[in-house]
Design a protein around this motif. Structure first.
Motif, mmCIF file in Angstrom:
data_model
loop_
_atom_site.group_PDB
_atom_site.id
_atom_site.type_symbol
_atom_site.label_atom_id
_atom_site.label_comp_id
_atom_site.label_asym_id
_atom_site.label_seq_id
_atom_site.Cartn_x
_atom_site.Cartn_y
_atom_site.Cartn_z
ATOM 1 N N LEU A 140 0.689 -1.346 -0.187
ATOM 2 C CA LEU A 140 0.038 -0.076 -0.038
ATOM 3 C C LEU A 140 0.864 1.340 -0.160
ATOM 4 N N GLN A 141 1.818 1.367 0.636
ATOM 5 C CA GLN A 141 2.893 2.314 0.772
ATOM 6 C C GLN A 141 4.320 2.107 0.422
ATOM 7 N N GLN A 142 4.829 0.742 0.619
ATOM 8 C CA GLN A 142 6.418 1.092 0.278
ATOM 9 C C GLN A 142 6.753 1.119 -1.151
ATOM 10 N N PRO A 143 5.952 0.962 -2.192
ATOM 11 C CA PRO A 143 6.214 1.512 -3.607
ATOM 12 C C PRO A 143 6.510 2.863 -3.613
ATOM 13 N N MET A 144 5.970 3.969 -2.850
ATOM 14 C CA MET A 144 5.992 5.195 -3.009
ATOM 15 C C MET A 144 7.418 5.471 -2.189
ATOM 16 N N ILE A 145 7.620 4.884 -0.974
ATOM 17 C CA ILE A 145 8.763 5.562 -0.257
ATOM 18 C C ILE A 145 10.088 4.769 -0.274
ATOM 19 N N ILE A 146 10.131 3.570 -0.816
ATOM 20 C CA ILE A 146 11.233 2.804 -0.887
ATOM 21 C C ILE A 146 11.813 2.658 -1.952
ATOM 22 N N ASN A 147 13.005 2.925 -2.265
ATOM 23 C CA ASN A 147 13.683 2.499 -3.491
ATOM 24 C C ASN A 147 13.776 1.077 -3.740
ATOM 25 N N PRO A 148 13.403 0.506 -4.795
ATOM 26 C CA PRO A 148 13.463 -0.980 -5.039
ATOM 27 C C PRO A 148 14.643 -1.867 -4.821
ATOM 28 N N GLY A 149 15.811 -0.916 -4.902
ATOM 29 C CA GLY A 149 17.063 -1.418 -4.580
ATOM 30 C C GLY A 149 17.629 -1.361 -3.214
ATOM 31 N N THR A 150 16.887 -0.963 -2.320
ATOM 32 C CA THR A 150 17.274 -0.716 -1.161
ATOM 33 C C THR A 150 16.672 -1.732 -0.066
ATOM 34 N N PRO A 151 17.439 -2.728 0.642
ATOM 35 C CA PRO A 151 16.761 -3.738 1.367
ATOM 36 C C PRO A 151 15.886 -2.879 2.463
ATOM 37 N N VAL A 152 15.039 -3.716 3.100
ATOM 38 C CA VAL A 152 13.979 -3.062 3.891
ATOM 39 C C VAL A 152 14.069 -4.226 5.292
ATOM 40 N N LEU A 153 14.881 -3.793 6.149
ATOM 41 C CA LEU A 153 15.114 -4.827 7.262
ATOM 42 C C LEU A 153 14.778 -3.847 8.864
ATOM 43 N N ARG A 154 13.923 -4.470 9.555
ATOM 44 C CA ARG A 154 13.846 -3.694 10.833
ATOM 45 C C ARG A 154 14.587 -4.767 11.841
ATOM 46 N N MET A 155 15.937 -4.409 12.040
ATOM 47 C CA MET A 155 17.150 -5.083 12.746
ATOM 48 C C MET A 155 17.664 -4.148 13.463
ATOM 49 N N PRO A 156 17.982 -4.169 14.959
ATOM 50 C CA PRO A 156 18.650 -3.157 15.361
ATOM 51 C C PRO A 156 20.334 -3.436 14.870
ATOM 52 N N GLY A 157 20.946 -2.373 14.657
ATOM 53 C CA GLY A 157 22.096 -2.247 14.085
ATOM 54 C C GLY A 157 22.299 -2.532 12.661
ATOM 55 N N TYR A 158 21.306 -2.619 11.849
ATOM 56 C CA TYR A 158 21.237 -2.667 10.336
ATOM 57 C C TYR A 158 20.467 -1.582 9.874
ATOM 58 N N TYR A 159 21.451 -0.688 9.017
ATOM 59 C CA TYR A 159 20.571 0.484 8.223
ATOM 60 C C TYR A 159 20.891 0.414 7.040
ATOM 61 N N THR A 160 20.096 1.313 6.118
ATOM 62 C CA THR A 160 20.382 1.432 4.690
ATOM 63 C C THR A 160 20.199 2.968 4.716
ATOM 64 N N ALA A 161 20.595 3.602 3.663
ATOM 65 C CA ALA A 161 20.043 4.909 3.302
ATOM 66 C C ALA A 161 20.217 5.067 1.670
ATOM 67 N N ASP A 162 19.475 5.949 1.147
ATOM 68 C CA ASP A 162 19.417 6.294 -0.523
ATOM 69 C C ASP A 162 20.139 7.578 -0.542
ATOM 70 N N PHE A 163 20.867 7.652 -1.612
ATOM 71 C CA PHE A 163 21.585 8.671 -2.310
ATOM 72 C C PHE A 163 23.095 8.827 -1.142
ATOM 73 N N PHE A 164 22.658 9.077 -0.095
ATOM 74 C CA PHE A 164 23.562 9.284 1.022
ATOM 75 C C PHE A 164 23.419 9.001 2.496
ATOM 76 N N GLY A 165 24.387 8.511 3.297
ATOM 77 C CA GLY A 165 24.172 8.189 4.678
ATOM 78 C C GLY A 165 25.280 8.743 5.294
ATOM 79 N N ALA A 166 25.183 9.132 6.778
ATOM 80 C CA ALA A 166 26.432 9.239 7.388
ATOM 81 C C ALA A 166 26.358 8.400 8.789
ATOM 82 N N LEU A 167 27.781 8.028 8.824
ATOM 83 C CA LEU A 167 28.310 7.253 9.960
ATOM 84 C C LEU A 167 28.918 7.951 11.012
ATOM 85 N N ALA A 168 28.644 7.759 12.331
ATOM 86 C CA ALA A 168 29.271 8.617 13.112
ATOM 87 C C ALA A 168 29.478 7.921 14.419
#
Length: 794
Positions: free
Chosen positions: A174-202
């Motif tokens: 219902l919504q994921q086609p709108m807001i998630i890039n098809p090439g980006t994994p979708v996992l709700r797991m502590p410590g696992y992260y993805t970003a599109d275009f750019f991300g920052a690790l600190a």
């Protein structure tokens, strides 16, 4: 044999015999990426191949090729590899900027064989996690935080410290086609992260950080992955899955890594400015920030000509108090999405007459369109089935749930499809007379599907579609992108929506139902809108004008006063566009005033001080300078469901620990801070905010401007300031009528105070602070006189 490139900011070691590279940053907060690897995944009918780039040939043995471009002088080197698949060659270009802390690299894949292949994935870097992938080295025992940028306008964006799981929609198709890039994994797991275009690790503990991403999305949509448990790892890739025919080549956008310190109140600056340079966007090229009225949140699709005319009349009548420029007609004029030249009964003559009427009233006419998405029951879809993007089963692709259906998108590679999508834009701009176009649901051009031309990537199609839109709209038309992948709009749109729709409720709800949607990160709500206003604040005036969505101030929504003040504060302090979406004629004076105090728009970009430390940022500051000197606007948000008690501490806003005045705007209270003593402030309501001006104390003999209730900045209104012994003259300019007060610190009690020649009523606040009550027609001249014979006992 190892080959080395160096700059003032990086040491890059290339190992051709193993196909690995090491990157080490310099400076006070260094990091090292050791053993980074690259690979390419391809496929042909019935077969898939993973091709590591592990045996390079250095193309420039001297390792020193000097180039100059958008990012200044760079030292560059190319490596080439014949891949273990017939006819495939890869070329990688590495570059280090000599002027800026930028490490850049891009990959070209060439097919010299006899058969077509599909490029499924190009992995620019994978480092850490396992011994074979090297290591990601920060100081010991790091305290990680990952800032995840979402794919498009509505996609949730923000930092996830301390292994918090990502905020991911559970609404599936219902919504994921709108807001998630098809090439980006979708996992709700502590410590696992993805970003599109750019991300920052600190690493919050050592204060070291890096931004990893891409300088553009003209060729591919890029993904960043960080796994921050056990042995940390980071990876960058593109996965647009385009066919590469014989004797053809494809080249990626530049990938980029740049370091930062978490002490920097603007940690993304180097990356964001590099992206702006890559697209030739300058501060001078960013156009005026719009202010106006939008129909959507008052009328939604139940809109009529009479509704627009009534608000146009109210806006014109209130112009002296509320000088808004734009009248934007949103969704609801067309019979159905996709049929842009067929109008509802509420618009019997279409929208062109309204554009002329709006212009005749001295306002800018604006119109909403969604040129790349289609309602499946529209006449356009029925008459042009060849333009519809389809999946492998031949069915229209799913563009997500909207207008009570699953919408679909266009295949812009079909001959004639792009022209058909551009036709309503060209007509609206050049025949109907709309100078401002809000273009919505644009992501639909970049959905996965079987395209007429499978050699073009989704990012190429999206970018070329936007370039075509700009070409037909013309340079004079103000374009707002909405529902648009961020990189696809840079240098094309004038303003960009940067968050979810606001709606008239704090938490998400759909048709009055709240429970299943409360934790959804992108469903329309004030909370979700406010979240991205803050997390994407650094983009403003760098890539475009940020569009935070509309301000709702009327009393009949489900937002309470504290929540409305939070929205108003975020919109004002972050500097983006200001559009009101209420029935203007029905607004009570106290609610109208909330919008009035945001005008004129300051337009400057605020610093989000806990951007990387909190998933929902709480602290902003906006340093300002005016005729009266320097001061800082601060904002502290309370996301909790209960009131928050707090004490003012300058260090919390990276301000020096010195005596200062703190003028709280919404509750009209003023406080004096002395170093070494706690300054207890009024509690911040649930979902509320404190908005204050911090004015440093000067010599006791020098008068100070201590803020006002005329403008949220508490100082932007001052245009002239002349202080002499025993006399102060100042001018305020609101560009509209206003009633309220100004606050001054005076060395002695005033003996005379006037505004435009009329006596001013005053209130003594203590400590040498005075409040003067006044009315401003548009601007006002204020004169204060005191005598050192009339000390007030300080």
């Amino acid at each position: 044999m190892t080959t080395t490139l160096t700059s003032n900011h990086f040491l890059l070691n290339l190992h051709p015999e193993t196909g690995k590279f090491d990157l080490q940053s310099s400076g006070a907060n260094p990091f090292t990426l050791s053993g980074c690897q690259m690979r390419i995944e391809i496929s042909q009918p019935g077969s898939k191949f993973t091709l590591p780039l592990d045996h390079w040939e250095i193309q420039t043995p001297a390792a020193e090729t000097q180039i100059t471009g958008n990012h200044g002088a760079m030292v560059s080197l190319q490596i080439k590899e014949t891949l273990p698949h017939s006819g495939l060659n890869a070329t990688v270009t590495f570059a280090l900027s000599q002027d800026r802390p930028l490490f850049l690299w891009k990959i070209q894949v060439e097919n010299t064989g006899q058969e077509s292949i599909r490029i499924d994935k190009i992995e620019f870097m994978r480092v850490g996690g396992q011994d074979k992938f090297g290591s990601l080295d920060f100081p010991s025992n790091p305290q990680w935080s990952f800032y995840s940028n979402g794919w498009q306008s509505w996609s949730p964006t923000g930092a996830f410290p301390n292994s918090q799981p990502m905020r991911i929609s559970r609404l599936g198709f219902l919504q994921q086609p709108m807001i998630i890039n098809p090439g980006t994994p979708v996992l709700r797991m502590p410590g696992y992260y993805t970003a599109d275009f750019f991300g920052a690790l600190a690493d919050i503990k050592s204060k070291a950080g890096l931004v990893a991403g891409f300088l553009s999305q003209k060729q591919h949509f890029g993904t960043i992955e960080a796994v921050l448990y056990d042995r940390p790892s980071i990876a960058l890739w593109t996965s647009d899955r385009a066919r590469l025919d014989p004797d053809k080549a494809i080249e990626t956008d530049w990938a980029v890594i740049t370091p930062f310190s978490t002490d920097n109140p603007d940690p993304l600056r180097e990356y964001l400015e590099a992206v702006a340079r890559e697209h030739s966007v300058t501060r001078e090229s960013i156009r005026q920030i719009p202010t106006g009225w939008c129909s959507w949140y008052q009328y939604y699709t139940q809109l009529s000509v009479q509704n627009v005319q009534a608000n146009l009349t109210a806006l014109t009548a209130a112009r002296a108090q509320l000088p808004l420029e734009l009248v934007q007609i949103d969704d609801g004029f067309e019979t159905i999405v996709g049929d842009w030249f067929s109008f509802k009964p509420g618009f019997p003559d279409g929208v062109a007459p309204l554009a002329r009427e709006i212009s005749a009233h001295g306002c800018i006419p604006g119109l909403w369109l969604a040129p790349f998405i289609v309602h499946p029951r529209s006449e356009f879809a029925r008459n042009n089935p060849q333009f519809i993007l389809r999946n492998k089963r031949g069915q229209p692709v799913n563009a997500g749930f909207g207008w009570n259906t699953l919408a679909t998108g266009l295949d812009l590679t079909v001959p004639g499809a792009l022209e058909a999508a551009c036709e309503p834009v060209q007509t609206a701009a050049h025949e109907w007379g709309f100078l401002y176009l809000k273009l919505d649901f644009l992501y639909a051009a970049a959905l996965p599907g079987l395209r007429h031309d499978p050699t073009r990537t989704r990012a190429q199609i999206m970018r070329q579609g936007m370039e075509a839109i700009r070409a037909v709209a013309g340079s004079q038309t103000y374009l707002v992108g909405c529902g648009l992948p961020l990189g696809s709009g840079i240098g094309i749109v004038d303003a960009m929506r940067i968050g979810a729709d606001v709606n008239g409720s704090w938490e998400p709800e759909i048709k009055g139902i709240r429970f299943p949607f409360m934790n959804e990160p992108a469903v329309p709500s004030a909370r979700n809108s406010l979240h991205n206003i803050l997390t994407r604040a650094p983009l403003h005036n760098r890539w475009w004008v940020n569009d935070p969505d509309c301000l709702l101030v009327r009393p009949d929504t489900r937002l309470n006063l504290a929540e409305i003040q939070s929205l108003a504060t975020a919109i004002g302090v972050t500097g983006g566009s200001l559009l009101i979406s209420d029935d203007l004629a029905a607004l009570p004076a106290d609610r109208l005033r909330i919008a009035k105090v945001l005008l004129p728009v300051v337009g400057q970009r605020a610093e989000v001080l806990d951007l990387l430390a909190e998933t929902a940022p709480t602290r902003l500051r906006l340093p300002l300078t005016g005729a009266q000197g320097k001061w800082t606007v601060i904002a502290k948000f309370n996301w909790k469901d209960t009131a928050h008690t707090w004490e003012f501490n300058p260090s919390e806003f990276t301000l020096p620990d010195q005596p200062c005045w703190v003028s709280s705007f919404w509750d009209e209270k003023i406080f004096h801070y002395t170093p070494g003593s706690a300054l207890k402030m009024p509690a911040i309501p649930a979902h509320g905010v404190v908005l204050a001006a911090v004015i440093p104390c000067m010599d006791d003999s020098v008068p100070l401007y201590l803020g006002s209730n005329l403008h949220f900045s508490q100082g932007y209104e001052v245009v002239e300031w002349a202080s002499a012994p025993q006399r102060l003259q100042l001018s305020v300019d609101l560009d509209h009528q206003g009633e309220g007060f100004v606050q001054l610190y005076l060395p002695f009690a005033p003996t005379h105070a006037e505004c435009d020649g009329k006596p001013l009523e005053r209130q003594e606040l203590g400590g040498g602070a005075f409040r003067f009550i006044l009315t401003v027609e548009r601007s006002a001249q204020i004169e204060i006189v005191w005598n050192d014979q009339h000390a007030d006992g300080m």
